[in-house]
Design a protein around this motif. Structure first.
Motif, mmCIF file in Angstrom:
data_model
loop_
_atom_site.group_PDB
_atom_site.id
_atom_site.type_symbol
_atom_site.label_atom_id
_atom_site.label_comp_id
_atom_site.label_asym_id
_atom_site.label_seq_id
_atom_site.Cartn_x
_atom_site.Cartn_y
_atom_site.Cartn_z
ATOM 1 N N LEU A 1 0.891 -1.352 -0.080
ATOM 2 C CA LEU A 1 -0.015 -0.164 -0.049
ATOM 3 C C LEU A 1 0.840 1.421 0.103
ATOM 4 C CD1 LEU A 1 -2.567 -1.181 2.834
ATOM 5 C CD2 LEU A 1 -2.880 -1.227 0.336
ATOM 6 N N LYS A 2 0.571 2.283 -1.364
ATOM 7 C CA LYS A 2 1.339 3.373 -1.092
ATOM 8 C C LYS A 2 2.739 3.074 -0.950
ATOM 9 C CE LYS A 2 -2.222 6.039 0.601
ATOM 10 N NZ LYS A 2 -2.605 7.122 1.525
ATOM 11 N N GLY A 3 3.387 1.819 -1.582
ATOM 12 C CA GLY A 3 4.783 1.681 -1.823
ATOM 13 C C GLY A 3 5.396 0.771 -0.666
ATOM 14 N N VAL A 4 4.665 0.552 0.156
ATOM 15 C CA VAL A 4 5.094 -0.043 1.560
ATOM 16 C C VAL A 4 4.454 -1.304 1.597
ATOM 17 C CG1 VAL A 4 4.943 0.065 4.169
ATOM 18 C CG2 VAL A 4 5.383 1.980 2.662
ATOM 19 N N TYR A 5 5.202 -2.488 2.145
ATOM 20 C CA TYR A 5 4.612 -3.736 2.360
ATOM 21 C C TYR A 5 3.996 -3.644 3.894
ATOM 22 C CZ TYR A 5 6.521 -5.381 -1.767
ATOM 23 O OH TYR A 5 6.941 -5.637 -3.158
ATOM 24 N N TRP A 6 2.670 -4.026 3.928
ATOM 25 C CA TRP A 6 1.894 -4.007 5.110
ATOM 26 C C TRP A 6 1.375 -5.317 5.739
ATOM 27 C CZ3 TRP A 6 1.559 -0.396 8.884
ATOM 28 C CH2 TRP A 6 0.625 -0.238 9.805
ATOM 29 N N VAL A 7 1.135 -5.568 6.831
ATOM 30 C CA VAL A 7 0.747 -6.730 6.923
ATOM 31 C C VAL A 7 -0.377 -6.323 8.341
ATOM 32 C CG1 VAL A 7 1.150 -9.024 8.265
ATOM 33 C CG2 VAL A 7 2.690 -8.134 6.718
ATOM 34 N N LEU A 8 -1.559 -6.803 7.923
ATOM 35 C CA LEU A 8 -2.787 -6.677 8.849
ATOM 36 C C LEU A 8 -2.430 -7.486 10.037
ATOM 37 C CD1 LEU A 8 -5.635 -5.898 6.471
ATOM 38 C CD2 LEU A 8 -4.271 -4.414 7.590
ATOM 39 N N PHE A 9 -2.746 -7.021 11.141
ATOM 40 C CA PHE A 9 -2.433 -7.765 12.272
ATOM 41 C C PHE A 9 -3.521 -7.342 13.472
ATOM 42 C CE2 PHE A 9 0.582 -9.214 15.940
ATOM 43 C CZ PHE A 9 0.569 -10.615 15.491
ATOM 44 N N GLY A 10 -4.501 -8.101 13.455
ATOM 45 C CA GLY A 10 -5.797 -7.765 14.405
ATOM 46 C C GLY A 10 -5.676 -7.915 15.754
ATOM 47 N N LYS A 11 -6.708 -7.267 16.260
ATOM 48 C CA LYS A 11 -6.553 -7.167 17.748
ATOM 49 C C LYS A 11 -6.495 -8.658 18.560
ATOM 50 C CE LYS A 11 -8.775 -2.629 18.253
ATOM 51 N NZ LYS A 11 -9.940 -1.930 18.978
ATOM 52 N N GLN A 12 -7.243 -9.378 17.683
ATOM 53 C CA GLN A 12 -7.079 -10.559 18.374
ATOM 54 C C GLN A 12 -5.598 -11.134 18.456
ATOM 55 O OE1 GLN A 12 -7.995 -10.333 15.266
ATOM 56 N NE2 GLN A 12 -7.878 -11.946 14.134
#
Length: 154
Positions: free
Chosen positions: A48-59
């Motif tokens: 996203l927008k040139g950055v590798y992002w990992v979603l890491f939820g509240k659980q």
């Protein structure tokens, strides 16, 4: 490798993200740990927008007992599962016993398949999982595709 928890996830170093992306991996198995706890889960790597992002939820935050800005260790491992998530035995049993339902299930998008598997996994009782899978496949064969309706009996 260590990463810092942001509000909803964490950023991967560009080289690591490029390596996984160039190898064709959008989903990977993540082993995350801190001094106290360890967690193993399947995750998606998104740029996203040139950055590798990992979603890491509240659980996941709760499982590791971490808060935003905490630093923790990660290890990425190739995901060898068929759907990007481990399927429960109940899923496999119903899938194997109902080729028509399985064929329709396979026609769904990868994300929808994963979402339905996660819904079945929410139930801890194996018999309940089997019952939900039977309802799911029957509803798929009836032409129902709305996720809110797929687990309702008719």
């Amino acid at each position: 490798m260590q990463v810092q928890l942001q509000k909803g996830g964490f950023i991967l170093p560009e080289k690591l993200g490029d390596d996984w992306s160039n190898a064709g991996h959008k989903r990977v198995l993540l082993k995350a740990s801190n001094d106290i706890n360890t967690l193993e889960t399947h995750i998606a790597i998104r740029k996203l927008k040139g950055v590798y992002w990992v979603l890491f939820g509240k659980q996941h935050h709760k499982a590791l007992k971490i808060e935003p800005l905490d630093i923790f260790s990660i290890q990425l491992i190739e995901d060898t599962t068929k759907y990007g998530v481990v399927t429960p035995e109940a899923f496999d049993a119903v899938y194997d016993s109902d080729p028509d339902g399985a064929a329709i299930f396979e026609s769904l998008t990868d994300g929808k398949k994963r979402g339905l598997i996660y819904q079945v996994k929410r139930y801890k009782n194996e018999q309940t999982q089997v019952d939900k899978m039977l309802i799911l496949f029957e509803n798929l064969k009836r032409g129902i595709r709305d996720p809110r309706e797929l687990f309702k009996t008719r």
